[in-house]
Enzyme design. Structure first.
Site, PDB file in Angstrom:
ATOM      1  N   HIS A  18      36.552  37.452  41.224  1.00 24.23           N
ATOM      2  CA  HIS A  18      36.930  36.736  40.000  1.00 24.23           C
ATOM      3  C   HIS A  18      38.320  36.160  40.239  1.00 24.23           C
ATOM      4  CE1 HIS A  18      38.091  37.163  35.459  1.00 24.23           C
ATOM      5  NE2 HIS A  18      38.076  35.898  35.855  1.00 24.23           N
TER       6      HIS A  18
ATOM      7  N   ASP B  39      38.974  41.661  40.857  1.00 22.50           N
ATOM      8  CA  ASP B  39      39.867  40.763  40.103  1.00 22.50           C
ATOM      9  C   ASP B  39      40.995  40.285  41.001  1.00 22.50           C
ATOM     10  OD1 ASP B  39      39.244  42.817  37.310  1.00 22.50           O
ATOM     11  OD2 ASP B  39      38.705  40.705  37.485  1.00 22.50           O
TER      12      ASP B  39
ATOM     13  N   MET C  60      44.245  38.044  41.231  1.00 22.01           N
ATOM     14  CA  MET C  60      45.226  37.434  40.337  1.00 22.01           C
ATOM     15  C   MET C  60      46.422  36.951  41.146  1.00 22.01           C
ATOM     16  SD  MET C  60      45.205  40.264  37.275  1.00 22.01           S
ATOM     17  CE  MET C  60      43.671  40.859  36.566  1.00 22.01           C
TER      18      MET C  60
ATOM     19  N   ASP D  71      32.897  39.916  30.631  1.00 18.80           N
ATOM     20  CA  ASP D  71      33.995  40.631  31.283  1.00 18.80           C
ATOM     21  C   ASP D  71      35.149  40.868  30.309  1.00 18.80           C
ATOM     22  OD1 ASP D  71      36.125  39.727  34.154  1.00 18.80           O
ATOM     23  OD2 ASP D  71      35.840  41.616  33.062  1.00 18.80           O
TER      24      ASP D  71
ATOM     25  N   HIS E  97      33.155  44.206  41.007  1.00 19.16           N
ATOM     26  CA  HIS E  97      33.890  43.062  40.470  1.00 19.16           C
ATOM     27  C   HIS E  97      35.334  43.165  40.929  1.00 19.16           C
ATOM     28  CE1 HIS E  97      34.706  39.911  37.410  1.00 19.16           C
ATOM     29  NE2 HIS E  97      35.823  40.585  37.174  1.00 19.16           N
TER      30      HIS E  97
ATOM     31  N   MET F  39      34.625  35.531  29.373  1.00 18.46           N
ATOM     32  CA  MET F  39      35.716  36.478  29.170  1.00 18.46           C
ATOM     33  C   MET F  39      35.733  36.941  27.726  1.00 18.46           C
ATOM     34  SD  MET F  39      36.955  36.818  32.125  1.00 18.46           S
ATOM     35  CE  MET F  39      38.296  37.936  31.666  1.00 18.46           C
TER      36      MET F  39
ATOM     37  N   MET G 246      41.369  34.600  39.317  1.00 15.37           N
ATOM     38  CA  MET G 246      42.263  34.207  38.225  1.00 15.37           C
ATOM     39  C   MET G 246      43.509  33.620  38.880  1.00 15.37           C
ATOM     40  SD  MET G 246      41.633  37.535  35.847  1.00 15.37           S
ATOM     41  CE  MET G 246      40.959  38.444  37.238  1.00 15.37           C
TER      42      MET G 246
ATOM     43  N   SER H 299      34.782  46.773  37.447  1.00 16.77           N
ATOM     44  CA  SER H 299      35.999  46.129  37.958  1.00 16.77           C
ATOM     45  C   SER H 299      36.873  47.219  38.579  1.00 16.77           C
ATOM     46  CB  SER H 299      36.756  45.472  36.801  1.00 16.77           C
ATOM     47  OG  SER H 299      38.128  45.364  37.134  1.00 16.77           O
TER      48      SER H 299
HETATM   49  C1  DX5 Z   1      40.792  41.026  33.219  1.00 16.98           C
HETATM   50  C2  DX5 Z   1      39.735  41.188  34.311  1.00 16.98           C
HETATM   51  C3  DX5 Z   1      38.653  42.151  33.902  1.00 16.98           C
HETATM   52  C4  DX5 Z   1      39.182  43.561  33.633  1.00 16.98           C
HETATM   53  C5  DX5 Z   1      38.128  44.374  32.915  1.00 16.98           C
HETATM   54  O1  DX5 Z   1      41.601  39.917  33.524  1.00 16.98           O
HETATM   55  O2  DX5 Z   1      39.130  39.953  34.612  1.00 16.98           O
HETATM   56  O3  DX5 Z   1      37.654  42.187  34.935  1.00 16.98           O
HETATM   57  O4  DX5 Z   1      39.516  44.185  34.860  1.00 16.98           O
HETATM   58  O5  DX5 Z   1      38.708  45.629  32.606  1.00 16.98           O
HETATM   59  P1  DX5 Z   1      38.381  46.318  31.176  1.00 16.98           P
HETATM   60  O6  DX5 Z   1      36.894  46.593  31.193  1.00 16.98           O
HETATM   61  O7  DX5 Z   1      39.212  47.576  31.186  1.00 16.98           O
HETATM   62  O8  DX5 Z   1      38.755  45.318  30.115  1.00 16.98           O
HETATM   63 ZN    ZN Z   2      37.410  40.094  35.917  1.00 18.89          ZN
END
Ligand code: DX5
Ligand code: ZN
Length: 216
Positions: free
Chosen positions: A67, A36, A38, A177, A34, A138, A69, A9
């Site tokens: 991903h 993220d 948001m 994840d 990956h 998750m 979110m 990520s």
């Molecule tokens: C959290 C993300 C994850 C996160 C993982 O909301 O979806 O992908 O970036 O990071 P670590 O491995 O540090 O938990």
């Molecule tokens: Zn993620």
């Protein structure tokens, strides 16, 4: 069961230099990137849009999985597919019309993923198993990197595998994840994870290549 894939990520990377940071991770041995996404609503943090996804995808040769979110993924799916995301993953918790969202992703040209938060049951997968290419389990409450891995989700992995295999989703991959490190990777793989998403363990390391090898 093929070789486990490592999908770093980039949440913890320099957000103004993600294309180069993603390339460095590819060179260090990443199988996927990956990303993220948001929206500051579904999770209380705002990150990047489809334009950033496109700049990363122009720079790397490995698949990028977005991903999402976000509260209204239907607004964003086409833009992320047009950007070239190989996988687009939506959260089961944001919709009453999951099958329609998954169809929208595939129609837009990407592979369809569904993410489940730690407390979300997975039995709904029985009804969308043929419509998914990836299930993102998750192991933290989404929104932040560097959180503590929630071991209690481990039992979800074989349960998801069973539901998928018995209902026409045998080709779908399972990705885990959140808080993935060398302390739990072996357990996750033995339970059936196909992809390990890992952020801070890799991007916070002085040697991301060694960190990815340790996960494998
Ligand atoms: C959290 C993300 C994850 C996160 C993982 O909301 O979806 O992908 O970036 O990071 P670590 O491995 O540090 O938990
Ligand atoms: Zn993620």
């Amino acid at each position: 069961m093929g070789k486990v894939m490592i999908a770093p990520s980039v949440l913890g990377c320099d957000q103004g230099n993600l294309a180069e940071e993603a390339l460095a991770l590819q060179i260090a041995g990443a199988d996927m990137i990956h990303l993220d996404v948001m929206d500051g609503v579904f999770v209380p943090v705002l990150t990047v849009g489809a334009g950033t996804a496109a700049s990363i995808i122009r720079r790397v040769d490995i698949p990028v999985d977005a991903h999402l979110m976000v509260q209204k993924p239907s607004h964003l799916i086409n833009a992320f597919a047009d950007a070239g995301c190989s996988y687009i993953t939506v959260h089961a918790e944001v919709t009453s019309h999951l099958d329609r969202l998954l169809q929208q992703i595939r129609t837009a040209g990407s592979r369809a993923g569904v993410a489940v938060n730690p407390s979300t049951p997975v039995d709904f997968l029985r009804w969308v198993a043929p419509a998914v290419d990836l299930v993102l389990i998750m192991a933290v409450n989404p929104g932040y990197g560097g959180q503590k891995h929630l071991d209690y989700i481990h039992d979800k992995i074989p349960e998801v595998r069973h539901i998928l295999d018995c209902n026409g989703g045998g080709e779908a991959l399972i990705s885990v994840d959140g808080g993935v490190t060398d302390a739990n990777a072996e357990k996750l793989i033995s339970r059936g994870a196909d992809i390990l998403v890992s952020g801070s363990f890799i991007t916070g390391s002085r040697d991301p290549a060694a960190a990815m090898e340790r996960l494998r």
